[in-house]
Design a protein around this motif. Structure first.
Motif, short mmCIF file in Angstrom:
data_model
loop_
_atom_site.label_atom_id
_atom_site.label_comp_id
_atom_site.label_asym_id
_atom_site.label_seq_id
_atom_site.Cartn_x
_atom_site.Cartn_y
_atom_site.Cartn_z
N GLY A 31 -5.69 3.34 5.19
CA GLY A 31 -4.85 2.18 5.51
C GLY A 31 -5.62 1.03 6.13
O GLY A 31 -5.21 -0.13 6.03
N ARG A 32 -6.75 1.34 6.75
CA ARG A 32 -7.55 0.30 7.38
C ARG A 32 -8.30 -0.52 6.33
O ARG A 32 -8.57 -1.72 6.52
N ASN A 80 -8.41 12.54 9.23
CA ASN A 80 -6.96 12.31 9.13
C ASN A 80 -6.16 13.52 9.61
O ASN A 80 -5.10 13.37 10.23
N TRP A 118 0.12 3.70 2.05
CA TRP A 118 -0.22 4.34 3.31
C TRP A 118 0.62 3.78 4.46
O TRP A 118 0.97 2.60 4.43
N GLY A 178 2.40 -1.96 4.91
CA GLY A 178 2.34 -0.49 4.89
C GLY A 178 3.42 0.06 3.96
O GLY A 178 4.34 -0.67 3.55
N GLU A 200 -6.74 -3.74 5.09
CA GLU A 200 -6.71 -4.72 6.19
C GLU A 200 -8.08 -5.40 6.31
O GLU A 200 -8.18 -6.62 6.47
N THR A 201 -9.14 -4.58 6.26
CA THR A 201 -10.50 -5.13 6.32
C THR A 201 -10.74 -6.07 5.15
O THR A 201 -11.28 -7.17 5.30
N LYS A 212 -8.99 -9.42 5.67
CA LYS A 212 -9.69 -10.25 6.67
C LYS A 212 -10.95 -10.88 6.08
O LYS A 212 -11.24 -12.05 6.31
N LYS A 236 1.33 1.91 7.73
CA LYS A 236 0.62 0.74 8.28
C LYS A 236 -0.48 1.19 9.25
O LYS A 236 -0.23 2.00 10.15
N ASN A 237 -1.69 0.66 9.02
CA ASN A 237 -2.85 0.97 9.88
C ASN A 237 -3.24 2.44 9.91
O ASN A 237 -3.88 2.89 10.86
N THR A 268 0.82 -1.21 0.00
CA THR A 268 0.00 0.00 0.00
C THR A 268 0.86 1.26 0.00
O THR A 268 2.07 1.21 0.27
N PRO A 321 -5.42 5.52 9.60
CA PRO A 321 -6.89 5.52 9.68
C PRO A 321 -7.55 5.71 8.31
O PRO A 321 -7.05 6.48 7.49
#
Lengths: 363, 363
Positions: free
Chosen positions: B53-54, B225, B45, B77, B57-58, B61, B47-48, B43, B50
């Motif tokens: 970047g999320r 952000n 962005w 990230g 991850e979603t 999953k 890591k993690n 990515t 907001p």
């Protein structure tokens, strides 16, 4: 000979330990992963109705493909298995595992349900989605349907609907007096207090009622659906900027026990697919409403109008009154309205200086 | 003894015909359905981060859960595997099977790419989604990335961004003269022609540059952000109604060969999950921008401003000029702009009498 049999038995055991043991385990695993489910999904829309009716079909196809055929969902149009307004009861009873509808149809049973479909002068599609997913709305919706064994999930948005088709121009509040209009829900109550005569009527009867004069006006959805119903042949004026449904949120209804019986991967497939449908429907309506309105205006000479400010102001004030009364009379409405209103007050202020200001600046 | 062995061999064969034969078939079927894939997703962005970047991850999953672990996607990230601006090349080379980024970062390589991320004074999130899915936009995007062996899919929207943080008020065009502002893309070129000095700078350096005076102004994303970056400590005025990014569309990049190697059910899982992310991100930004702006104003005393109409008019006219020049110089830009503009002209007219009129009426 006895020893031969004995040896063979031993050999068989050895082979079975390696081959048959694996096989039993494979079979068990395969049974879980290959168990197929056949679901029925009942809807409140005519079979293959553009937009609203296409969404559950897309959903079913995606789920079947994602699950490699392990979850097959057969979609029924309104009246095919049960009438459109019996979707909720049918899913609650488990006769169908799923439904696709609009929550305001259940307001007789659940007074707060309307707030999960459309609120006059309320939030638009983007704002409603934000409230549901990140403002506590979905949890309240789940709580309302829980006693009926139903899990609600988002099922798309129609976007802003049109105020409707009128056979005369509305230039003042007085023009609403005695107006026979097909409009339901909170909007119907507001119209009634503003002097009109709200009438409930299935979509299929609107056209002939407008032609015969049994109706003076009717709201339906927006240009995309209204064009295909041919309303332009039966009423002269088309009022935009629908105040009664700033969006209609659609819903998937899922029988709780049927959902619990699915393995985790299929549960996730169902959940994720509802969000994909939610993403898709608004795009479809946005694109097709825009092109359908051009056809209505350029090809069919439809005259687009908006209510004058005094009419809008009256409808807005009356809406506030009606909702406050509903909340005062029913604790579950009060709970939902309190959450909705708090989120709405903030997002309205936010969008006034962002989205609205931008739309005005870009002209 | 020989006969014992012989009999055992026969018995073994018989057993194998029933057990091992089935087993071989089961294994083959299981191999297809249970073959696992491990993918890397790079990515642009931190890591993690907001929101932006999320989302991947979603996505990862959901895909893992829907596929019962058959497709595992590890998210990196920016800078973990490759720098944020090397996402495109990394996915093109197949070093990572997927990426999550914004198309405007590739405008050096693909001049038309910006139109799939953000167009100053262009379409908002809902409109862009509609163009991509129902207006031919996605097909043009796929055509642009095809020579690089990449399939683009939608990856969310930030919604309307803010015009940015300024250490002085902008009351006229003259106030832009010599203003050192961190702003890239088409917006940067427009600012340059309006007299400002656009500067490209990674997000992590903005804060200290605003504090030291190396920057007079900077755009970033929006309240959600921007609050977490603490910009309110380094600049006094926060300009809303961002003209430069009416939305930022994010993208998933998928290596074509890696995608082709997936069985059909996993391909569908990936496709549907990108749409669910697209649905989710705008809801997250909408809800959290609204609450973050309240914190910025009420807790941190941030003063929200908008550009005066003459400044907006100048930026808008200059934007039109810049885009027309880009289209005149580059056929692929002309092709994309022609599709974008035709859809935009219609939807802008449509939303003027619907969404915009509604937002004004509901106040």
């Amino acid at each position: 000979m006895k020893s031969i049999i004995k040896l063979s038995a031993i050999l068989f055991s050895v082979i079975c330990l390696s081959a048959c043991g694996d096989k039993q385990q494979d079979s068990k695993q395969a049974a879980t992963q290959q168990q197929t489910f056949e679901w029925k999904l009942v809807t409140s829309w005519p079979k293959n109705f553009p937009g609203l009716g296409r969404a559950p079909e897309t959903f079913a196809k995606q789920v079947e493909k994602m699950s490699a055929g392990r979850l097959k969902i057969k979609v029924y149009g309104a009246g095919e298995l049960v009438p459109g307004f019996e979707v909720f009861d049918t899913v609650s009873a488990g006769t169908a595992q799923m439904g696709h509808s609009g929550a305001y149809y259940w307001k007789g049973k659940i007074p707060a349900a309307s707030f999960f479909a459309a609120v006059p002068f309320g939030m638009n599609a983007t704002e409603t989605n934000a409230w549901l997913q990140y403002g506590g709305g979905l949890e309240l919706w789940q709580k309302l349907y829980k006693p009926f064994g139903i899990i609600p999930m988002v099922g798309g948005n129609s976007g802003l609907q049109f105020a409707g088709w009128f056979n005369k121009e509305i230039n003042s509040i007085d023009d609403l007096s005695g107006l026979k209009m097909r409009i339901g829900g909170i909007g119907g109550e507001v119209m009634s207090r503003a002097g009109a005569v709200p009438i409930n009527m299935p979509g299929g009867e609107i056209f002939s009622s407008l032609q015969s004069g049994a109706l003076d006006a009717s709201e339906w959805v927006g240009p995309y659906n209204d064009l295909s119903f041919g309303f332009y042949k039966a009423a002269k004026y088309y009022y935009s900027s629908g105040w009664q449904e700033p969006t209609a949120t659609l819903e998937f209804l899922i029988n709780e026990k049927a959902f619990a019986a699915l393995p985790e991967d299929l549960q996730e497939i169902v959940k994720v697919a509802t969000r994909a449908v939610n993403d898709d429907m608004l795009s479809e309506y946005t694109a097709r409403n825009s092109s359908a309105l051009k056809v209505l205006e350029e090809k069919h000479g439809v005259q687009v109008r908006t209510f004058p400010p005094e009419v809008m102001a009256k409808l807005k004030a009356t809406t506030a009154q009606v909702i406050e009364e509903m909340a005062a009379n029913e604790p579950s409405v009060a709970e939902v309205w309190s959450s909705y209103k708090a989120f709405y007050d903030d997002i309205r202020a936010y969008h006034k200086i962002t989205e609205q200001a931008y739309l005005e600046n870009r002209q």
